[in-house]
Scaffold this motif. Sequence first.
Motif, PDB file in Angstrom:
ATOM      1  N   GLY A   1       0.812  -1.213   0.000  1.00  0.00           N
ATOM      2  CA  GLY A   1       0.000   0.000   0.000  1.00  0.00           C
ATOM      3  C   GLY A   1       0.842   1.259   0.000  1.00  0.00           C
ATOM      4  N   THR A   2       1.885   1.271   0.825  1.00  0.00           N
ATOM      5  CA  THR A   2       2.767   2.443   0.893  1.00  0.00           C
ATOM      6  C   THR A   2       3.508   2.645  -0.417  1.00  0.00           C
ATOM      7  OG1 THR A   2       3.072   2.106   3.274  1.00  0.00           O
ATOM      8  CG2 THR A   2       4.684   3.498   2.141  1.00  0.00           C
ATOM      9  N   THR A   3       4.020   1.564  -0.980  1.00  0.00           N
ATOM     10  CA  THR A   3       4.829   1.669  -2.199  1.00  0.00           C
ATOM     11  C   THR A   3       4.012   2.129  -3.394  1.00  0.00           C
ATOM     12  OG1 THR A   3       6.276  -0.107  -1.395  1.00  0.00           O
ATOM     13  CG2 THR A   3       6.397   0.438  -3.744  1.00  0.00           C
ATOM     14  N   ILE A   4       2.841   1.518  -3.606  1.00  0.00           N
ATOM     15  CA  ILE A   4       2.071   1.914  -4.792  1.00  0.00           C
ATOM     16  C   ILE A   4       1.508   3.325  -4.646  1.00  0.00           C
ATOM     17  CG2 ILE A   4       1.520  -0.476  -5.366  1.00  0.00           C
ATOM     18  CD1 ILE A   4      -1.312  -0.019  -4.328  1.00  0.00           C
ATOM     19  N   SER A   5       1.330   3.771  -3.395  1.00  0.00           N
ATOM     20  CA  SER A   5       0.910   5.165  -3.195  1.00  0.00           C
ATOM     21  C   SER A   5       2.037   6.119  -3.556  1.00  0.00           C
ATOM     22  CB  SER A   5       0.479   5.389  -1.736  1.00  0.00           C
ATOM     23  OG  SER A   5      -0.652   4.611  -1.413  1.00  0.00           O
ATOM     24  N   LEU A   6       3.252   5.757  -3.177  1.00  0.00           N
ATOM     25  CA  LEU A   6       4.408   6.618  -3.456  1.00  0.00           C
ATOM     26  C   LEU A   6       4.722   6.691  -4.946  1.00  0.00           C
ATOM     27  CD1 LEU A   6       6.806   5.626  -0.524  1.00  0.00           C
ATOM     28  CD2 LEU A   6       5.551   7.765  -0.794  1.00  0.00           C
ATOM     29  N   VAL A   7       4.545   5.584  -5.652  1.00  0.00           N
ATOM     30  CA  VAL A   7       4.882   5.566  -7.088  1.00  0.00           C
ATOM     31  C   VAL A   7       3.657   5.838  -7.962  1.00  0.00           C
ATOM     32  CG1 VAL A   7       6.816   3.999  -6.697  1.00  0.00           C
ATOM     33  CG2 VAL A   7       4.572   3.058  -7.286  1.00  0.00           C
ATOM     34  N   ASP A   8       2.528   6.168  -7.303  1.00  0.00           N
ATOM     35  CA  ASP A   8       1.305   6.581  -8.011  1.00  0.00           C
ATOM     36  C   ASP A   8       0.765   5.489  -8.931  1.00  0.00           C
ATOM     37  OD1 ASP A   8      -0.735   8.346  -8.569  1.00  0.00           O
ATOM     38  OD2 ASP A   8       0.280   9.248 -10.277  1.00  0.00           O
ATOM     39  N   VAL A   9       0.605   4.305  -8.364  1.00  0.00           N
ATOM     40  CA  VAL A   9      -0.024   3.199  -9.086  1.00  0.00           C
ATOM     41  C   VAL A   9      -1.424   3.011  -8.520  1.00  0.00           C
ATOM     42  CG1 VAL A   9       0.047   0.728  -9.581  1.00  0.00           C
ATOM     43  CG2 VAL A   9       2.150   2.054  -9.578  1.00  0.00           C
ATOM     44  N   GLY A  10      -2.432   3.085  -9.347  1.00  0.00           N
ATOM     45  CA  GLY A  10      -3.811   2.917  -8.906  1.00  0.00           C
ATOM     46  C   GLY A  10      -4.126   1.472  -8.566  1.00  0.00           C
ATOM     47  N   TYR A  11      -5.202   1.283  -7.785  1.00  0.00           N
ATOM     48  CA  TYR A  11      -5.568  -0.076  -7.387  1.00  0.00           C
ATOM     49  C   TYR A  11      -5.888  -0.947  -8.598  1.00  0.00           C
ATOM     50  CZ  TYR A  11      -8.211  -4.037  -5.731  1.00  0.00           C
ATOM     51  OH  TYR A  11      -8.647  -5.312  -5.526  1.00  0.00           O
ATOM     52  N   ALA A  12      -6.593  -0.381  -9.587  1.00  0.00           N
ATOM     53  CA  ALA A  12      -6.973  -1.170 -10.771  1.00  0.00           C
ATOM     54  C   ALA A  12      -5.735  -1.685 -11.490  1.00  0.00           C
ATOM     55  CB  ALA A  12      -7.826  -0.331 -11.709  1.00  0.00           C
ATOM     56  N   ASP A  13      -4.723  -0.833 -11.609  1.00  0.00           N
ATOM     57  CA  ASP A  13      -3.473  -1.264 -12.261  1.00  0.00           C
ATOM     58  C   ASP A  13      -2.774  -2.333 -11.429  1.00  0.00           C
ATOM     59  OD1 ASP A  13      -3.843   0.492 -14.371  1.00  0.00           O
ATOM     60  OD2 ASP A  13      -2.754   2.117 -13.378  1.00  0.00           O
ATOM     61  N   TYR A  14      -2.769  -2.136 -10.113  1.00  0.00           N
ATOM     62  CA  TYR A  14      -2.144  -3.140  -9.242  1.00  0.00           C
ATOM     63  C   TYR A  14      -2.869  -4.479  -9.340  1.00  0.00           C
ATOM     64  CZ  TYR A  14      -0.883  -5.735  -5.082  1.00  0.00           C
ATOM     65  OH  TYR A  14      -0.476  -6.734  -4.235  1.00  0.00           O
ATOM     66  N   ARG A  15      -4.190  -4.420  -9.325  1.00  0.00           N
ATOM     67  CA  ARG A  15      -4.990  -5.654  -9.391  1.00  0.00           C
ATOM     68  C   ARG A  15      -4.752  -6.388 -10.696  1.00  0.00           C
ATOM     69  NH1 ARG A  15      -7.054  -9.787  -9.554  1.00  0.00           N
ATOM     70  NH2 ARG A  15      -9.022 -10.514  -8.661  1.00  0.00           N
ATOM     71  N   ASN A  16      -4.687  -5.658 -11.796  1.00  0.00           N
ATOM     72  CA  ASN A  16      -4.426  -6.292 -13.095  1.00  0.00           C
ATOM     73  C   ASN A  16      -3.021  -6.871 -13.157  1.00  0.00           C
ATOM     74  OD1 ASN A  16      -6.977  -5.645 -14.088  1.00  0.00           O
ATOM     75  ND2 ASN A  16      -6.310  -3.666 -14.886  1.00  0.00           N
ATOM     76  N   GLY A  17      -2.071  -6.167 -12.545  1.00  0.00           N
ATOM     77  CA  GLY A  17      -0.684  -6.624 -12.586  1.00  0.00           C
ATOM     78  C   GLY A  17      -0.420  -7.852 -11.740  1.00  0.00           C
ATOM     79  N   THR A  18      -1.256  -8.085 -10.730  1.00  0.00           N
ATOM     80  CA  THR A  18      -1.048  -9.233  -9.836  1.00  0.00           C
ATOM     81  C   THR A  18      -2.123 -10.306 -10.037  1.00  0.00           C
ATOM     82  OG1 THR A  18      -2.272  -8.036  -8.107  1.00  0.00           O
ATOM     83  CG2 THR A  18       0.127  -7.853  -8.081  1.00  0.00           C
TER      84      THR A  18
END
Length: 235
Positions: A50-67
């Motif tokens: 959560g901290t990392t994707i907030s810092l690098v500005d990755v949205g939840y939808a992108d994170y969900r698709n990537g994982t």
Amino acid sequence: MSDTWAWLAHSPIFLLLLTLLGYQLGRGLRERTGGHPLAQPVLVAIIVVGTTISLVDVGYADYRNGTELIAFWLGPATVALAVPLHRQARRLRGFMTPMLVAIPVGAVVSVATGILLVRVCGGGELLARTMAPKAATTPVSIAVSDGIHGLPPLTAVLTIVAGILGAVAGPAVLTLLRVRDRRARGLALGAVSHGIGTSRALVEDQTEGAFAGLSMGLTALATSILVPLLVALLL
């Protein structure tokens, strides 16, 4: 460099490695602290990711698709929980009747208290419907929430929070209440904190983990049946 970093931050490889690293850090922290209740790998992974994707500005939808690869394997991993239960099948003798009574009663209490707590605190009907299926494992709670016109994304968050709280505090509470039977402890953890609690139970004891896995599945079934009935009755 900025374009390269933006591409890397949104890369599925980066997001997969980040998730696995966060979980591995949690496992390492648990071992170093001697199994401290707060050192739950899932909790640590959530904080790290959560901290990392907030810092690098990755949205939840992108994170969900990537994982998506990790999400795919959650199904087989859940089914695999039947393996320790099969090894402990002999311990079901004399325990079936209490278990089949306790799990539906526990599901009724969980759903009813969730709804009534929201109402007592001044929450609306939509929030009560969203809270109702929190005791089921996440995929089931999302589907049930959608079926009763709740807010499935918020239900998922509440379910995960319930799982983390149960995994952190559950064993200590059960010990405080002098519940020593590994089967009963497993049933309680699986019913209250589903997959996260089951993983904690497996670390504590194989029998406890086996019964937690069984309880997680039966509680999900009971919740999916009882939630529409209780919502109609209480709301």
